[in-house]
Design an enzyme around this catalytic site. Structure first.
Site, PDB file in Angstrom:
ATOM      1  N   GLN A 247      -4.564  -1.421   9.922  1.00 23.01           N
ATOM      2  CA  GLN A 247      -4.468  -2.743   9.305  1.00 23.01           C
ATOM      3  C   GLN A 247      -5.019  -3.815  10.256  1.00 23.01           C
ATOM      4  O   GLN A 247      -4.616  -3.884  11.413  1.00 23.01           O
ATOM      5  CB  GLN A 247      -3.000  -3.035   8.950  1.00 23.01           C
ATOM      6  CG  GLN A 247      -2.786  -4.313   8.165  1.00 23.01           C
ATOM      7  CD  GLN A 247      -3.379  -4.252   6.759  1.00 23.01           C
ATOM      8  OE1 GLN A 247      -3.281  -3.250   6.052  1.00 23.01           O
ATOM      9  NE2 GLN A 247      -4.014  -5.339   6.352  1.00 23.01           N
TER      10      GLN A 247
ATOM     11  N   LYS B 248       0.842  -1.204   0.000  1.00 24.24           N
ATOM     12  CA  LYS B 248       0.000   0.000   0.000  1.00 24.24           C
ATOM     13  C   LYS B 248       0.877   1.256   0.000  1.00 24.24           C
ATOM     14  O   LYS B 248       0.603   2.212  -0.723  1.00 24.24           O
ATOM     15  CB  LYS B 248      -0.933  -0.009   1.221  1.00 24.24           C
ATOM     16  CG  LYS B 248      -2.081  -1.006   1.070  1.00 24.24           C
ATOM     17  CD  LYS B 248      -2.844  -1.198   2.362  1.00 24.24           C
ATOM     18  CE  LYS B 248      -3.842  -2.339   2.212  1.00 24.24           C
ATOM     19  NZ  LYS B 248      -4.506  -2.693   3.473  1.00 24.24           N
TER      20      LYS B 248
ATOM     21  N   ASP C 167     -11.064   3.082   4.321  1.00 17.18           N
ATOM     22  CA  ASP C 167     -11.487   1.686   4.133  1.00 17.18           C
ATOM     23  C   ASP C 167     -13.009   1.581   4.013  1.00 17.18           C
ATOM     24  O   ASP C 167     -13.529   0.539   3.611  1.00 17.18           O
ATOM     25  CB  ASP C 167     -11.023   0.826   5.323  1.00 17.18           C
ATOM     26  CG  ASP C 167      -9.734   0.077   5.022  1.00 17.18           C
ATOM     27  OD1 ASP C 167      -9.436  -0.129   3.829  1.00 17.18           O
ATOM     28  OD2 ASP C 167      -9.043  -0.320   5.984  1.00 17.18           O
TER      29      ASP C 167
END
Ligand code: NAP
Length: 280
Positions: free
Chosen positions: A95, A51, A118
């Site tokens: 994460q 990422k 997200d």
């Protein structure tokens, strides 16, 4: 026709490069993403590295925030709060999975909806359910982008989604519904999955079960989107038996090279969207 997720993702990244350059011209800085990793799970480390690399390629500044696996609940919350309050942080990603002593709901709740790239926050999921503007989970958003770029119109179609998870199945179903498809959502308790799938004009498989969708489950001319990522004998495969399904499908995504590359591309797109919206 085989849908080329890698090519579409590359095109999106080129477009994002132009967006980050425009943002820099207006704001004097690049859009920024803070990535929080708690602990050192090797798979999570790899995802984060990918990422961060992808951010750099399109001109998104990334902040790599590492906390030890035994960080206290209070310290973890404080770290996310600092990023939430930081004016130069546009997007925050924590994460998952978290170490077992931390409640992901509690930690994720500290991310303000406008920085929730997200799309997992209750506010953003609520906005999606209400058909309102918000940040949407990257994988289902990537599927919608693939449909759009291949001129596949969900309106008036019967879409069947296999899977009802909060991060893929449910937002996928809501996006398709918002795009005027008639949507059926299937899960592990669906009595006759084959019969449901056979009625699909657009079939989205997101169950995480290798070869769950066989050729006889695909209607002639259907669009088949395979979200699944499974490991079989060390190789990556989807939920769809590609060789069988491609004989029936009008469009189909391969695994790898279909939905997978779109997820990171849409994360980058969400960071740009979040950054731009904060100054609107
Ligand atoms: P998940 O949380 O495990 O959810 C799986 C869903 O599939 C559940 O709703 C489950 O039903 C349903 N299901 C499982 N077995 C089934 C069966 N035999 N028949 C019908 N439904 C069944 O998984 P997820 O996080 O949504 O991810 C789904 C898949 O997508 C995984 O392979 C994952 O690796 C992949 N994925 C890919 C990307 C990407 O970038 N390409 C991103 C995210 C996820 P119940 O609710 O009844 O248990």
């Amino acid at each position: 026709m085989i849908i080329d997720g890698r090519a579409v993702a590359a095109q999106i990244r080129a477009e994002l490069h132009a967006r980050t350059a425009r943002f820099f011209e207006n704001r004097g800085r690049n859009p920024s993403l803070a990535v929080v990793l708690i602990g050192s799970d090797p798979a999570s480390e790899l995802y984060i590295r990918n990422k961060i690399k992808a951010c750099a390629e399109v001109g998104i500044r990334s902040l790599d925030v590492r906390l030890p696996a035994d960080v206290s609940r209070e310290e973890a919350i404080a770290a996310v709060r600092r990023l939430a309050a930081d004016d130069e942080t546009d997007g925050i990603l924590v994460q998952l999975p978290l170490p077992p002593h931390l409640d992901p709901r509690e930690i994720l709740a500290e991310i303000p909806a406008e920085k929730d790239v997200d799309g997992f926050s209750e506010k953003n999921i609520g906005a999606l359910a209400l058909g309102q503007d918000g940040l949407v989970a990257c994988t289902p958003l990537g599927v919608m982008e693939l449909l759009k770029r291949y001129h596949i119109e969900p309106r008036g179609k019967h879409a069947v989604v296999i899977g009802r998870s909060n991060i893929v199945g449910k937002p996928m179903a809501m996006l398709l519904l918002n795009a005027d498809a008639t949507v059926t959502v299937c899960h592990s308790r669906t009595p006759d999955l084959k019969e449901e799938c056979r009625r699909a004009d657009i079939l989205i498989a997101a169950a995480g079960r290798a070869k769950l969708v066989t050729g006889d489950m695909v209607k002639e001319g259907a669009v088949v989107i395979d979200v699944g990522m499974n490991r079989e004998n060390g190789t990556l495969c989807g939920d769809v038996d590609f060789k069988e399904a491609e004989k029936k499908a009008s469009f189909i995504t391969p695994v790898p090279g279909g939905v997978g590359p779109m997820t990171v591309a849409m994360l980058l797109a969400n960071v740009c969207t979040a950054a731009e919206k904060r100054y609107k």
